[in-house]
Write a protein that holds these residues in place. Structure first.
Motif, PDB file in Angstrom:
ATOM      1  N   SER A 148       0.855  -1.198   0.000  1.00 40.07           N
ATOM      2  CA  SER A 148       0.000   0.000   0.000  1.00 40.07           C
ATOM      3  C   SER A 148       0.885   1.239   0.000  1.00 40.07           C
ATOM      4  O   SER A 148       2.109   1.138   0.108  1.00 40.07           O
ATOM      5  CB  SER A 148      -0.866   0.055   1.268  1.00 40.07           C
ATOM      6  N   ASP A 149       0.223   2.382  -0.070  1.00 46.33           N
ATOM      7  CA  ASP A 149       0.892   3.655   0.204  1.00 46.33           C
ATOM      8  C   ASP A 149       0.653   3.994   1.675  1.00 46.33           C
ATOM      9  O   ASP A 149      -0.450   3.800   2.198  1.00 46.33           O
ATOM     10  CB  ASP A 149       0.329   4.767  -0.671  1.00 46.33           C
ATOM     11  N   TYR A 150       1.690   4.506   2.321  1.00 44.31           N
ATOM     12  CA  TYR A 150       1.602   4.873   3.735  1.00 44.31           C
ATOM     13  C   TYR A 150       1.945   6.349   3.893  1.00 44.31           C
ATOM     14  O   TYR A 150       2.963   6.818   3.365  1.00 44.31           O
ATOM     15  CB  TYR A 150       2.550   4.016   4.571  1.00 44.31           C
ATOM     16  N   TYR A 151       1.083   7.038   4.624  1.00 37.75           N
ATOM     17  CA  TYR A 151       1.278   8.467   4.849  1.00 37.75           C
ATOM     18  C   TYR A 151       1.352   8.751   6.343  1.00 37.75           C
ATOM     19  O   TYR A 151       0.592   8.179   7.131  1.00 37.75           O
ATOM     20  CB  TYR A 151       0.114   9.275   4.269  1.00 37.75           C
ATOM     21  N   CYS A 152       2.243   9.659   6.699  1.00 35.89           N
ATOM     22  CA  CYS A 152       2.221  10.176   8.056  1.00 35.89           C
ATOM     23  C   CYS A 152       1.619  11.571   8.030  1.00 35.89           C
ATOM     24  O   CYS A 152       1.611  12.241   6.987  1.00 35.89           O
ATOM     25  CB  CYS A 152       3.621  10.222   8.666  1.00 35.89           C
ATOM     26  N   ALA A 153       1.098  11.991   9.166  1.00 34.21           N
ATOM     27  CA  ALA A 153       0.590  13.350   9.328  1.00 34.21           C
ATOM     28  C   ALA A 153       1.112  13.892  10.649  1.00 34.21           C
ATOM     29  O   ALA A 153       1.169  13.168  11.651  1.00 34.21           O
ATOM     30  CB  ALA A 153      -0.931  13.381   9.302  1.00 34.21           C
ATOM     31  N   LEU A 154       1.506  15.141  10.639  1.00 32.57           N
ATOM     32  CA  LEU A 154       1.986  15.806  11.838  1.00 32.57           C
ATOM     33  C   LEU A 154       1.132  17.028  12.132  1.00 32.57           C
ATOM     34  O   LEU A 154       0.725  17.751  11.208  1.00 32.57           O
ATOM     35  CB  LEU A 154       3.443  16.251  11.673  1.00 32.57           C
ATOM     36  N   TYR A 155       0.861  17.236  13.418  1.00 33.86           N
ATOM     37  CA  TYR A 155       0.165  18.449  13.830  1.00 33.86           C
ATOM     38  C   TYR A 155       1.225  19.507  14.136  1.00 33.86           C
ATOM     39  O   TYR A 155       2.060  19.330  15.013  1.00 33.86           O
ATOM     40  CB  TYR A 155      -0.684  18.195  15.065  1.00 33.86           C
ATOM     41  N   MET A 156       1.191  20.602  13.363  1.00 33.13           N
ATOM     42  CA  MET A 156       2.229  21.617  13.451  1.00 33.13           C
ATOM     43  C   MET A 156       1.904  22.689  14.487  1.00 33.13           C
ATOM     44  O   MET A 156       2.706  23.596  14.689  1.00 33.13           O
ATOM     45  CB  MET A 156       2.417  22.271  12.083  1.00 33.13           C
ATOM     46  N   GLY A 157       0.730  22.561  15.119  1.00 34.25           N
ATOM     47  CA  GLY A 157       0.275  23.590  16.044  1.00 34.25           C
ATOM     48  C   GLY A 157      -0.526  24.661  15.316  1.00 34.25           C
ATOM     49  O   GLY A 157      -0.567  24.698  14.092  1.00 34.25           O
ATOM     50  N   SER A 158      -1.197  25.481  16.080  1.00 37.40           N
ATOM     51  CA  SER A 158      -1.994  26.595  15.531  1.00 37.40           C
ATOM     52  C   SER A 158      -3.015  26.118  14.513  1.00 37.40           C
ATOM     53  O   SER A 158      -3.314  26.828  13.547  1.00 37.40           O
ATOM     54  CB  SER A 158      -1.067  27.653  14.904  1.00 37.40           C
ATOM     55  N   GLY A 159      -3.544  24.927  14.718  1.00 33.02           N
ATOM     56  CA  GLY A 159      -4.613  24.427  13.858  1.00 33.02           C
ATOM     57  C   GLY A 159      -4.176  23.928  12.504  1.00 33.02           C
ATOM     58  O   GLY A 159      -5.017  23.776  11.608  1.00 33.02           O
ATOM     59  N   ILE A 160      -2.892  23.676  12.320  1.00 32.82           N
ATOM     60  CA  ILE A 160      -2.354  23.289  11.018  1.00 32.82           C
ATOM     61  C   ILE A 160      -1.805  21.854  11.052  1.00 32.82           C
ATOM     62  O   ILE A 160      -1.048  21.495  11.961  1.00 32.82           O
ATOM     63  CB  ILE A 160      -1.237  24.246  10.572  1.00 32.82           C
ATOM     64  N   TRP A 161      -2.207  21.064  10.077  1.00 31.58           N
ATOM     65  CA  TRP A 161      -1.676  19.717   9.893  1.00 31.58           C
ATOM     66  C   TRP A 161      -0.909  19.654   8.575  1.00 31.58           C
ATOM     67  O   TRP A 161      -1.215  20.385   7.630  1.00 31.58           O
ATOM     68  CB  TRP A 161      -2.832  18.704   9.833  1.00 31.58           C
ATOM     69  N   VAL A 162       0.062  18.766   8.512  1.00 33.57           N
ATOM     70  CA  VAL A 162       0.806  18.546   7.275  1.00 33.57           C
ATOM     71  C   VAL A 162       1.002  17.045   7.080  1.00 33.57           C
ATOM     72  O   VAL A 162       1.395  16.343   8.021  1.00 33.57           O
ATOM     73  CB  VAL A 162       2.178  19.252   7.282  1.00 33.57           C
ATOM     74  N   PHE A 163       0.739  16.569   5.866  1.00 31.68           N
ATOM     75  CA  PHE A 163       1.009  15.182   5.522  1.00 31.68           C
ATOM     76  C   PHE A 163       2.391  15.067   4.889  1.00 31.68           C
ATOM     77  O   PHE A 163       2.859  15.987   4.201  1.00 31.68           O
ATOM     78  CB  PHE A 163      -0.021  14.666   4.511  1.00 31.68           C
ATOM     79  N   GLY A 164       2.995  13.918   5.102  1.00 30.98           N
ATOM     80  CA  GLY A 164       4.203  13.600   4.371  1.00 30.98           C
ATOM     81  C   GLY A 164       3.854  13.199   2.946  1.00 30.98           C
ATOM     82  O   GLY A 164       2.686  13.011   2.603  1.00 30.98           O
ATOM     83  N   GLY A 165       4.883  13.078   2.114  1.00 34.62           N
ATOM     84  CA  GLY A 165       4.668  12.770   0.712  1.00 34.62           C
ATOM     85  C   GLY A 165       4.245  11.335   0.440  1.00 34.62           C
ATOM     86  O   GLY A 165       3.846  11.012  -0.683  1.00 34.62           O
ATOM     87  N   GLY A 166       4.338  10.490   1.458  1.00 32.05           N
ATOM     88  CA  GLY A 166       3.915   9.105   1.314  1.00 32.05           C
ATOM     89  C   GLY A 166       5.035   8.167   0.915  1.00 32.05           C
ATOM     90  O   GLY A 166       6.008   8.579   0.255  1.00 32.05           O
ATOM     91  N   THR A 167       4.904   6.908   1.343  1.00 29.02           N
ATOM     92  CA  THR A 167       5.837   5.841   0.988  1.00 29.02           C
ATOM     93  C   THR A 167       5.070   4.728   0.311  1.00 29.02           C
ATOM     94  O   THR A 167       4.089   4.223   0.854  1.00 29.02           O
ATOM     95  CB  THR A 167       6.550   5.281   2.228  1.00 29.02           C
ATOM     96  N   LYS A 168       5.525   4.346  -0.865  1.00 24.14           N
ATOM     97  CA  LYS A 168       4.919   3.217  -1.573  1.00 24.14           C
ATOM     98  C   LYS A 168       5.646   1.952  -1.127  1.00 24.14           C
ATOM     99  O   LYS A 168       6.837   1.782  -1.410  1.00 24.14           O
ATOM    100  CB  LYS A 168       5.028   3.395  -3.075  1.00 24.14           C
ATOM    101  N   LEU A 169       4.934   1.073  -0.421  1.00 29.17           N
ATOM    102  CA  LEU A 169       5.530  -0.149   0.074  1.00 29.17           C
ATOM    103  C   LEU A 169       5.196  -1.311  -0.830  1.00 29.17           C
ATOM    104  O   LEU A 169       4.027  -1.582  -1.121  1.00 29.17           O
ATOM    105  CB  LEU A 169       5.034  -0.453   1.495  1.00 29.17           C
ATOM    106  N   THR A 170       6.242  -1.999  -1.255  1.00 27.99           N
ATOM    107  CA  THR A 170       6.094  -3.207  -2.071  1.00 27.99           C
ATOM    108  C   THR A 170       6.453  -4.415  -1.225  1.00 27.99           C
ATOM    109  O   THR A 170       7.481  -4.401  -0.525  1.00 27.99           O
ATOM    110  CB  THR A 170       7.007  -3.134  -3.307  1.00 27.99           C
TER     111      THR A 170
END
Lengths: 119, 110
Positions: B86-108
């Motif tokens: 699958s593709d795996y994504y992380c998300a981080l809470y940056m504070g002040s109501g803002i989230w950011v996702f990582g670019g994702g990892t394609k796992l084989t």
């Protein structure tokens, strides 16, 4: 069961507007914060906006700030995303997602609605 | 602007162990970013696996675990199975109501 169903996507021209909806069921919608997350074709996830459960706070990604507005109607169990001044780069699948209570995570996702901005 | 980094791709053998990471272009990831992890298969919506660094979501197999390794958040799959591809994504809470996702990892898994 807990469910989110998005609607309102379509093909639009640059500079125009579109409103997305997300209908919630199976849980007490009014007690949860809600997000919009998008994914351009073949690309990764991008967080777009969040709204607190009582709509007291709204936050946006820089890429949409000033053009998109998140809102909700708790009496209708529905989340909205008003998108104005659409750009080609806004083309994406738009997902609504529930904020896990007391946590900074997205625990329930809809299946998404596709928005294509093209001339 | 801070970028959340992930390996673009990774490969693991069936039954093997793999660790995917989630870092910051500037600074270190800690528990205060409340890292979360998502699995996405083609044509499907993402599914939450891990939240608050290391708490597994309901129904997620215990072969998935989260942690902080050095200056990054990490998702470890122990005893990988074919349907973990699958593709795996992380998300981080940056504070002040803002989230950011990582670019994702394609796992084989092969």
């Amino acid at each position: 069961q807990m469910q989110l169903v998005e609607s309102g996507g379509g093909v639009v021209q640059p500079g125009t507007s579109l409103r997305l909806s997300c209908a919630a069921s199976g849980f007490t919608f009014s007690t949860f914060g809600m997000h919009w997350v998008r994914q351009a074709p073949g690309k990764g996830l991008e967080w777009v906006a969040v709204i607190w459960s009582d709509a007291s706070n709204k936050y946006y990604a820089d890429s949409v700030k000033g053009r998109f507005t998140i809102s909700r109607d708790n009496s209708k169990n529905t989340l909205y995303l008003q998108m104005n001044s659409l750009r080609v780069e806004d083309t994406a699948m738009y997902y609504c997602a529930r904020r896990l209570t007391g946590q900074s995570a997205f625990d329930i996702w809809g299946q998404g609605t596709m928005v294509t901005v093209s001339s | 602007q801070t970028v959340v980094t992930q390996e673009p791709s990774f490969s693991v053998s069936p039954g093997g162990t793999v660790t995917l990471t989630c870092g910051l272009s500037s600074g270190s990831v800690s528990n205060t970013y409340y890292p979360s992890w998502y699995q996405q298969t083609p044509g499907q919506a993402p599914r939450m696996l891990i939240y608050s660094t290391n708490t597994r979501s309901s129904g997620v197999p215990d072969r998935f675990s989260g942690s902080i390794l050095g200056n990054k958040a990490a998702l470890t799959i122990t005893g990988a199975q074919a349907d973990d591809e699958s593709d795996y994504y992380c998300a981080l809470y940056m504070g002040s109501g803002i989230w950011v996702f990582g670019g994702g990892t394609k796992l084989t898994v092969l």
